[in-house]
Motif scaffolding. Structure first.
Motif, PDB file in Angstrom:
ATOM      1  N   HIS A 120     -18.951 -22.084 -17.355  1.00  0.00           N
ATOM      2  CA  HIS A 120     -18.116 -21.446 -18.385  1.00  0.00           C
ATOM      3  C   HIS A 120     -16.823 -20.904 -17.778  1.00  0.00           C
ATOM      4  O   HIS A 120     -15.743 -21.039 -18.377  1.00  0.00           O
ATOM      5  CB  HIS A 120     -18.881 -20.299 -19.045  1.00  0.00           C
ATOM      6  N   ILE A 121     -16.929 -20.289 -16.599  1.00  0.00           N
ATOM      7  CA  ILE A 121     -15.729 -19.740 -15.958  1.00  0.00           C
ATOM      8  C   ILE A 121     -14.754 -20.863 -15.627  1.00  0.00           C
ATOM      9  O   ILE A 121     -13.539 -20.730 -15.822  1.00  0.00           O
ATOM     10  CB  ILE A 121     -16.114 -18.958 -14.692  1.00  0.00           C
ATOM     11  N   ALA A 122     -15.277 -21.991 -15.142  1.00  0.00           N
ATOM     12  CA  ALA A 122     -14.407 -23.122 -14.797  1.00  0.00           C
ATOM     13  C   ALA A 122     -13.631 -23.608 -16.020  1.00  0.00           C
ATOM     14  O   ALA A 122     -12.513 -24.117 -15.890  1.00  0.00           O
ATOM     15  CB  ALA A 122     -15.237 -24.256 -14.212  1.00  0.00           C
ATOM     16  N   LYS A 123     -14.206 -23.453 -17.207  1.00  0.00           N
ATOM     17  CA  LYS A 123     -13.541 -23.892 -18.443  1.00  0.00           C
ATOM     18  C   LYS A 123     -12.756 -22.765 -19.111  1.00  0.00           C
ATOM     19  O   LYS A 123     -12.204 -22.951 -20.185  1.00  0.00           O
ATOM     20  CB  LYS A 123     -14.584 -24.432 -19.417  1.00  0.00           C
ATOM     21  N   GLY A 124     -12.726 -21.580 -18.474  1.00  0.00           N
ATOM     22  CA  GLY A 124     -11.984 -20.457 -19.049  1.00  0.00           C
ATOM     23  C   GLY A 124     -12.730 -19.741 -20.151  1.00  0.00           C
ATOM     24  O   GLY A 124     -12.141 -18.932 -20.877  1.00  0.00           O
ATOM     25  N   GLN A 125     -14.033 -19.987 -20.271  1.00  0.00           N
ATOM     26  CA  GLN A 125     -14.837 -19.365 -21.328  1.00  0.00           C
ATOM     27  C   GLN A 125     -15.511 -18.111 -20.757  1.00  0.00           C
ATOM     28  O   GLN A 125     -16.722 -18.038 -20.582  1.00  0.00           O
ATOM     29  CB  GLN A 125     -15.874 -20.358 -21.843  1.00  0.00           C
ATOM     30  N   ASN A 718     -20.930 -17.912 -28.840  1.00  0.00           N
ATOM     31  CA  ASN A 718     -19.865 -18.451 -29.692  1.00  0.00           C
ATOM     32  C   ASN A 718     -19.344 -19.786 -29.175  1.00  0.00           C
ATOM     33  O   ASN A 718     -18.257 -20.207 -29.557  1.00  0.00           O
ATOM     34  CB  ASN A 718     -18.699 -17.449 -29.760  1.00  0.00           C
ATOM     35  N   THR A 719     -20.117 -20.453 -28.333  1.00  0.00           N
ATOM     36  CA  THR A 719     -19.659 -21.691 -27.718  1.00  0.00           C
ATOM     37  C   THR A 719     -20.528 -22.859 -28.151  1.00  0.00           C
ATOM     38  O   THR A 719     -21.755 -22.784 -28.098  1.00  0.00           O
ATOM     39  CB  THR A 719     -19.697 -21.586 -26.183  1.00  0.00           C
ATOM     40  N   ILE A 720     -19.880 -23.938 -28.581  1.00  0.00           N
ATOM     41  CA  ILE A 720     -20.602 -25.165 -28.892  1.00  0.00           C
ATOM     42  C   ILE A 720     -20.887 -25.875 -27.571  1.00  0.00           C
ATOM     43  O   ILE A 720     -19.967 -26.252 -26.849  1.00  0.00           O
ATOM     44  CB  ILE A 720     -19.785 -26.072 -29.827  1.00  0.00           C
ATOM     45  N   ILE A 721     -22.180 -26.045 -27.274  1.00  0.00           N
ATOM     46  CA  ILE A 721     -22.559 -26.703 -26.036  1.00  0.00           C
ATOM     47  C   ILE A 721     -22.490 -28.213 -26.204  1.00  0.00           C
ATOM     48  O   ILE A 721     -21.980 -28.929 -25.353  1.00  0.00           O
ATOM     49  CB  ILE A 721     -23.969 -26.268 -25.605  1.00  0.00           C
ATOM     50  N   GLU A 722     -23.011 -28.722 -27.317  1.00  0.00           N
ATOM     51  CA  GLU A 722     -22.921 -30.151 -27.607  1.00  0.00           C
ATOM     52  C   GLU A 722     -23.167 -30.376 -29.085  1.00  0.00           C
ATOM     53  O   GLU A 722     -23.581 -29.472 -29.817  1.00  0.00           O
ATOM     54  CB  GLU A 722     -23.905 -30.952 -26.753  1.00  0.00           C
ATOM     55  N   GLY A 743     -15.728 -34.777 -29.852  1.00  0.00           N
ATOM     56  CA  GLY A 743     -14.407 -34.216 -30.133  1.00  0.00           C
ATOM     57  C   GLY A 743     -14.377 -32.750 -30.471  1.00  0.00           C
ATOM     58  O   GLY A 743     -13.466 -32.292 -31.157  1.00  0.00           O
ATOM     59  N   PHE A 744     -15.379 -31.978 -30.010  1.00  0.00           N
ATOM     60  CA  PHE A 744     -15.444 -30.578 -30.403  1.00  0.00           C
ATOM     61  C   PHE A 744     -14.736 -29.634 -29.433  1.00  0.00           C
ATOM     62  O   PHE A 744     -14.657 -28.432 -29.690  1.00  0.00           O
ATOM     63  CB  PHE A 744     -16.909 -30.133 -30.538  1.00  0.00           C
ATOM     64  N   HIS A 749     -10.114 -24.681 -27.055  1.00  0.00           N
ATOM     65  CA  HIS A 749      -8.856 -24.905 -26.342  1.00  0.00           C
ATOM     66  C   HIS A 749      -7.939 -23.701 -26.480  1.00  0.00           C
ATOM     67  O   HIS A 749      -7.804 -23.120 -27.562  1.00  0.00           O
ATOM     68  CB  HIS A 749      -8.148 -26.161 -26.888  1.00  0.00           C
ATOM     69  N   LYS A 750      -7.319 -23.311 -25.376  1.00  0.00           N
ATOM     70  CA  LYS A 750      -6.498 -22.112 -25.390  1.00  0.00           C
ATOM     71  C   LYS A 750      -5.279 -22.242 -26.300  1.00  0.00           C
ATOM     72  O   LYS A 750      -4.729 -21.230 -26.751  1.00  0.00           O
ATOM     73  CB  LYS A 750      -6.055 -21.751 -23.970  1.00  0.00           C
TER      74      LYS A 750
END
Length: 827
Positions: A120-125, A718-722, A743-744, A749-750
């Motif tokens: 999650h950190i790598a993706k900024g989440q 609050n995150t869509i995993i798949e 495509g989710f 996206h920031k």
């Protein structure tokens, strides 16, 4: 429709003629295990899990091909069938190579999803990373500063260069949410009507309170001191845990709806019977270990000989005390190191640690020892105090004797023993005694229940490791009060388990079964990992934690380690090798191995990678090291877009030399990934392993076009995993296009616009929906007035439903007054 009558496991069943036994069983809700069967097709190399016994037949048959016949008597489970399935599973598993869980996750006492929050950190989440941590640990701010980092010792990255700075990353996301005032808004269950009293407001007590409150229970914490935090507040100096951070952390816990009563000392202000009389359904003792063990030498009661907990409490309360020019700290534990460092910050010129063993025998963490040395603490090792006496000027004379390690005892431990005639004297002004702590000295006082409590020989509370219960029904204990001095994360783990036990007790429900320890691994020992696993991994050293130089740090009690920057945290998280499987919720192999008690440590598993991971597909990663050639991918593809083959079979008759190819007609629908039995196929964006944590399934309609395909969003926090789809639900019956399936990511996206913007003074600023729509309406009105209705045209987008298209053409024709209306899909 022709039918047949048969019996399966003693149940009489009327079935449609022409169905296989497996199909009849599935329609009758009778479980027969299978791996390779999907969409009515079997693998060319069948898994043979679906074997059944038929009365009158010589040997078991595959139920996936044997047709149900009139009068059949079928048995789907028997000792013989279990043995055959176990044998076949062991064979299949011997060709599977990968990790179920990452080694860091297995080593963490809290079993925190380390790989998950780093992803999650790598993706900024960042918010989602912290939410994942909170599922197992409500003290990430403190643990992120003082944890001994068990996980980092088993980070596979260390076999390439350096381990991931896991703990620094935990601290980063905790501090980020604090600086940005993020409310995780973690929900609690509906009220249970049950009340729990927690005695002790340290990390153990507050952890249990937090998880009990999440379960909907009414929890009250009774704390003897004026502030919450226990040893975090009164034992760990501010240069490690700033008090504003601790206050924020404890408030985060209290947001779960926990009541607190401060300055309430057990045995003085209330008794266990008092709490029972007040209607509490359970009581948890989480009092920590606040009593120092005595030195047991002459001079231990002198005024300048101070127990370490008393000393650190005075430091925490900012009491002004003179400790002189020289001081000795007796003991080699972590708390002794903090006492020594605090003495230096209190103006003591010369601080010496005295301990009876050598450096490798000190119980303190080596990292903490190095920090003390950098700040000027001296060490006098292989020495032990014999007596302490007071000089005329009030200074202290400490008589020491040199020690040596004796012969190993029955456990192989070498006990220190004095060397005769080796005494020497050191002159100091203050002695801090830090030889250990205990929960109770001479038993608990206050009432009959207190006197009944069983105490261990180590002066801790006796409690069952199985259910956290003391010898008194309804009274539980957890944390250091039971286990003795431990790390903060270990106290958290003990308390979380106690909360689970208390919930089970007061609700009279069974505990959730413990997670199986079954685990595929790429090496039985940590360093028994083939270096081929790291082919293509470039050396990239870990990010360095910014910190104050020692000569500045010792001048005050401000925090020494300053925390990673966001840029550093992202770079550090990207170093993670993502060892653990991210398809564990789809895996068919592991659950069957567990069900049939396959011991892969004896029967074997893959030992080294044979194939390189294939990233050539735009959305899918292929790792044939995990493939068991079940061909579910091929048989689930509606487009015949996958080829999988092998060159030969090994000595066990298993396919090797595998090759998987996506044809040009692949539409990236992702059904092959959803149906893969082992994680050999995985979605590139699915980088968070879901390990025994709850994941919500949200059913919704795909927004990409007007077809109305039904989606299942797998959501954590609050995150869509798949995204997946239900194969039995219209109109798409499990099928999804590339946009629906993959495509989710735009949601997180920031740059995604999630609030309306309106232009003011040539600047786009946030506004309300009502104001935004009013501005659009005004512009339509002005255009129509100036240039006429035909100056405006309307296009509906591909994602619009029929109802929305109808409304748009009505709007254009009636409100605008033009026939300039079309749908972009027609162009």
């Amino acid at each position: 429709m022709s039918t047949v009558n048969l019996t399966i496991n003693g149940l009489e069943i009327i079935a449609q003629e022409g169905l296989t036994i497996l199909e009849v069983a599935q329609r009758s809700d009778i479980h027969i295990p299978t791996i390779c069967r999907i969409n009515g097709s079997n693998s060319a190399e069948p898994c043979e899990m679906c074997l059944v016994e038929i009365e009158g037949w010589d040997k078991p048959v595959r139920s996936c091909v044997a047709l149900a016949q009139e009068g059949m008597t079928v048995v789907t489970d028997s000792p013989e069938l279990q043995a055959l399935r176990q044998e076949k599973l062991a064979l299949i598993s011997s060709n599977h190579f990968g990790d179920c869980k990452a080694p860091c996750n297995l080593t963490c006492p809290g079993q925190i999803n380390v790989q998950g929050y780093i992803a999650h950190i790598a993706k900024g989440q960042y918010e989602e990373a912290l939410r994942l941590i909170y599922e197992r640990n409500p003290f990430p701010y403190s643990v992120g500063r003082v944890c001994p980092r068990f996980c980092e010792t088993r980070c596979r990255r260390i076999l390439v260069d350096e381990p991931i700075s896991i703990n620094h990353l935990k601290r980063f996301v905790a501090d980020w949410t604090m600086m940005n005032n993020i409310d995780l808004n973690i929900k609690r269950d509906k009220p249970s009507g049950k009340r729990v009293a927690v005695i002790g407001g340290g990390p153990a007590g507050l952890t249990s309170a937090y998880y009990l409150a999440r379960k909907g229970h009414d929890v009250t914490v009774f704390e003897a001191m004026p502030k919450l935090g226990g040893m975090l507040q009164y034992g760990i100096p501010e240069y490690k845990i700033p008090r504003n951070v601790l206050e924020f952390e404890t408030n985060m816990v209290l947001r779960m709806g926990i009541s607190v009563r401060l300055s309430q000392k057990w045995g003085r202000d209330f008794t266990l019977q008092d709490l029972r009389d007040q209607g509490y359904d359970a009581i948890l003792l989480a009092i920590g270990v606040g009593i120092d063990k005595k030195l047991e030498i002459s001079g231990q009661v002198l005024p300048s000989v101070i127990p370490v907990t008393k000393f650190l409490k005075s430091i925490a309360c900012h009491e002004k005390t003179e400790y002189g020019r020289r001081a000795a700290v007796i003991g080699g534990n972590n708390i002794a190191m903090e006492a020594a460092r605090s003495l230096i910050r209190s103006g003591v010129d010369e601080v010496t640690i005295v301990y009876q063993r050598g450096p490798e025998g000190m119980p303190a963490n080596q990292r903490v020892i190095r920090e003390a040395k950098r700040e000027g603490v001296q060490f006098l090792l292989m020495a032990s105090p014999v007596q302490i006496s007071e000089n005329d000027d009030g200074s202290l004379k400490v008589e020491l004797i040199r020690m040596r390690l004796g012969a190993p005892n029955e456990r192989g431990t070498r006990i220190p023993e004095p060397i005769p005639g080796s005494s020497n004297i050191i002159e100091v002004d203050t002695v801090i005694s830090s030889i250990g702590q205990m929960a109770v000295e001479d038993g608990f006082q206050g009432g009959e229940l207190e006197e009944e409590l069983n105490i261990s020989p180590k002066n801790t509370i006796k409690a069952s490791p199985r259910n956290s219960l003391t010898n008194i029904p309804g009274i539980f204990a957890a944390g250091d009060a039971v286990n003795g001095p431990r790390t903060v994360i270990q106290a958290v783990v003990s308390a979380r388990r106690a909360a689970e036990n208390i919930h089970s007790y007061i609700m009279d429900v069974a505990k959730e079964p413990a997670e199986s320890r079954f685990n595929f691994t790429r090496g039985k020992a940590f360093d028994d990992v083939a270096l081929a696993n790291f082919d293509g991994v470039n050396i990239k050293l870990r990010e360095k934690m910014p910190e104050r130089p020692p000569e500045r740090a010792i001048q005050d009690f401000d925090e020494v380690k300053l925390g990673l920057t966001e840029k550093q945290a992202r770079k550090e998280a990207e170093r993670c090798l993502s060892c653990g499987c991210t398809a564990v919720d789809r895996c068919k192999l592991k659950p069957l191995d567990i069900e049939y008690k396959v011991n892969i440590n004896k029967t074997g598993m893959g030992k080294s990678p044979v194939y390189n991971k294939d990233y050539s597909h735009p959305n899918i990663i292929v790792d044939l090291n995990k493939c068991i050639y079940c061909q579910r991918c091929v048989n689930s593809c509606e487009y015949d877009a996958i080829d999988i083959s092998y060159t030969e079979k090994n000595e066990n008759g298993l396919p090797v030399g595998l090759k998987l190819t996506f044809k040009d007609n692949c539409v990236s629908c992702g059904k092959c990934v959803d149906n893969c039995a082992t994680g050999a196929l995985n979605k590139k964006e699915s980088i968070v392993p879901v390990i025994s944590e709850k994941m919500r399934e949200v059913r919704t309609t795909c927004p990409y076009c007007g077809a109305g395909c039904q989606l299942i969003l797998k959501v954590k926090g609050n995150t869509i995993i798949e995204v997946t789809a239900d194969p039995d639900q219209a109109p798409n019956y499990g099928a999804l296009c590339v946009k629906g399936r993959f495509g989710f990511n735009f949601i997180q996206h920031k740059d995604r616009l999630n609030k309306p913007l309106i232009r003011r003074n040539n600047q786009l600023v946030e506004t309300s929906w009502d104001e935004a729509l009013e501005a659009v309406a005004k512009n339509f009105f002005d255009l129509k007035a100036m240039y006429g209705p035909d100056s405006i045209a309307g296009f509906s987008c591909a994602r619009a439903t029929n109802e929305e298209n109808f409304l748009l053409q009505k709007f254009m024709r009636t409100a605008i007054g033009t026939n300039n209306i079309d749908h972009c899909a027609r162009l």
